[in-house]
Write a protein that holds these residues in place. Structure first.
Motif, short mmCIF file in Angstrom:
data_model
loop_
_atom_site.label_atom_id
_atom_site.label_comp_id
_atom_site.label_asym_id
_atom_site.label_seq_id
_atom_site.Cartn_x
_atom_site.Cartn_y
_atom_site.Cartn_z
N GLY A 168 -1.78 16.84 7.93
CA GLY A 168 -1.77 18.14 7.18
C GLY A 168 -1.55 18.19 5.68
N GLU A 169 -1.58 17.03 5.18
CA GLU A 169 -1.67 16.61 3.45
C GLU A 169 -2.88 16.24 3.01
OE1 GLU A 169 3.42 15.78 3.95
OE2 GLU A 169 1.91 14.62 2.49
N GLY A 170 -2.98 16.26 1.69
CA GLY A 170 -4.06 15.63 1.07
C GLY A 170 -3.64 14.08 0.87
N PRO A 171 -4.68 13.11 0.94
CA PRO A 171 -4.48 11.75 0.76
C PRO A 171 -3.78 11.51 -0.54
CG PRO A 171 -6.78 12.45 0.58
CD PRO A 171 -6.15 13.48 0.73
N ALA A 202 3.87 16.07 -16.35
CA ALA A 202 3.24 15.17 -15.43
C ALA A 202 2.21 16.48 -14.92
CB ALA A 202 4.10 15.35 -14.36
N GLN A 203 1.09 15.91 -14.29
CA GLN A 203 -0.18 16.67 -13.85
C GLN A 203 0.28 17.29 -12.37
OE1 GLN A 203 -0.54 13.30 -14.57
NE2 GLN A 203 -1.36 13.48 -16.55
N THR A 204 -0.04 18.49 -12.47
CA THR A 204 0.01 19.27 -11.01
C THR A 204 -1.19 19.94 -10.70
OG1 THR A 204 0.84 21.39 -11.93
CG2 THR A 204 2.56 19.74 -11.19
N ILE A 205 -1.58 19.87 -9.42
CA ILE A 205 -2.78 20.29 -8.85
C ILE A 205 -2.42 21.40 -7.64
CG2 ILE A 205 -2.94 18.27 -7.30
CD1 ILE A 205 -6.06 18.96 -7.41
N HIS A 206 -2.77 22.63 -7.81
CA HIS A 206 -2.57 23.72 -7.00
C HIS A 206 -3.69 24.32 -6.30
CE1 HIS A 206 -0.82 27.30 -5.31
NE2 HIS A 206 -1.23 27.78 -5.91
N CYS A 242 -9.05 19.70 -3.15
CA CYS A 242 -9.63 19.53 -4.59
C CYS A 242 -9.06 18.33 -5.16
CB CYS A 242 -9.31 20.81 -5.18
SG CYS A 242 -9.42 20.91 -7.01
N ALA A 243 -9.43 17.75 -6.11
CA ALA A 243 -9.06 16.40 -6.47
C ALA A 243 -9.29 16.53 -8.17
CB ALA A 243 -9.77 15.20 -6.03
N PHE A 250 -5.45 13.84 -5.35
CA PHE A 250 -5.69 14.98 -4.51
C PHE A 250 -4.84 15.97 -4.33
CE2 PHE A 250 -9.76 13.78 -2.28
CZ PHE A 250 -10.05 12.31 -2.63
N GLY A 251 -5.02 17.19 -4.15
CA GLY A 251 -4.30 18.28 -4.00
C GLY A 251 -3.86 18.23 -2.70
N LYS A 252 -3.09 19.42 -2.01
CA LYS A 252 -2.42 19.48 -0.75
C LYS A 252 -3.42 20.09 0.44
CE LYS A 252 2.37 20.09 -2.16
NZ LYS A 252 2.73 18.65 -1.65
#
Lengths: 112, 111
Positions: free
Chosen positions: A41-44, B1-5, B91-92, B102-104
């Protein structure tokens, strides 16, 4: 044609043992090899990576061994912990190329 | 810090309906951006990448399109969903062409 292959598909080890995950590739131009750890359920998450000019990269309990001549690499996880249970992906890319090619993954289970 | 949403976290959509998934990167200017697709229990397949605003390159054809309307935003869309579009969309971003983060992800179920 699969460019990046991983073995085994699944691996079970006891807590404290060393898990060895294998990866091989076809394209001689690949020069960057990251390993990713993915929980359900998570991204790598990027775990550790090696460039083809090196034959070994170490980060804590995680070590990559790289054999350029045989186009093979392996990820060693020493003192495996139950929290290491996840899917591990080997990937490869060519310098200056925006394409990352992934293997099929190895599902690691660490039994306490 | 970088965050990806990434948004939404999950979607259930009907076959033939439109889709729009989004991704925003904060803390990094002019990142390379990527869309990946992952079938349940499968590997990751790169779909698109973008190195600058307004420029998107397609890696595989899956009846999907991508756009980069802003430096920090990447959108994946289609006008008509197929059953085969179900999966996990990731998304990455990267600095340069390596070290991809990578994002979640967004879980898409097409019914």
């Amino acid at each position: 044609q699969q460019q990046v292959r991983q073995s085994p598909q699944s691996l079970t080890v006891w807590e404290g043992e060393t898990a060895i995950l294998n990866c091989s590739y076809e394209n001689s131009a690949f020069d960057y090899f990251p390993w990713y750890q993915q929980f359900p359920g998570e991204g790598p998450a990027l775990l550790i990576a090696i460039r083809s000019v090196s034959d070994k990269k170490e980060d804590g309990r995680f070590t990559i061994f790289f054999n350029k001549r045989e186009k093979k690499l392996s990820l060693h996880i020493t003192d495996s912990q139950p929290g290491d249970s996840a899917t591990y992906f080997c990937a490869a890319s060519e310098g200056g190329n925006n394409k990352l090619t992934f293997g099929q993954g190895t599902v690691l289970s660490v039994i306490p | 810090a970088q965050t990806i949403h990434q948004w939404p976290v999950a979607e259930i959509k009907a076959v033939g309906s439109p889709l729009s998934l989004g991704c925003t990167i904060k803390g990094k200017s002019s990142p390379n951006l990527y869309w990946y697709w992952q079938a349940t229990g499968g590997t990751l397949q790169q779909l698109f990448y973008s190195i600058t605003v307004g420029q998107v390159e397609s890696v595989v054809q899956l009846n999907l399109s991508a756009s980069r309307p802003k430096d920090d935003q990447f959108i994946l869309s289609t006008e008509k969903l197929l059953l085969s579009h179900s999966g996990f969309y990731l998304c990455a971003w990267s600095r340069g062409t390596q070290e991809v983060f990578f994002g979640k992800g967004t879980r898409l179920t097409v019914v």
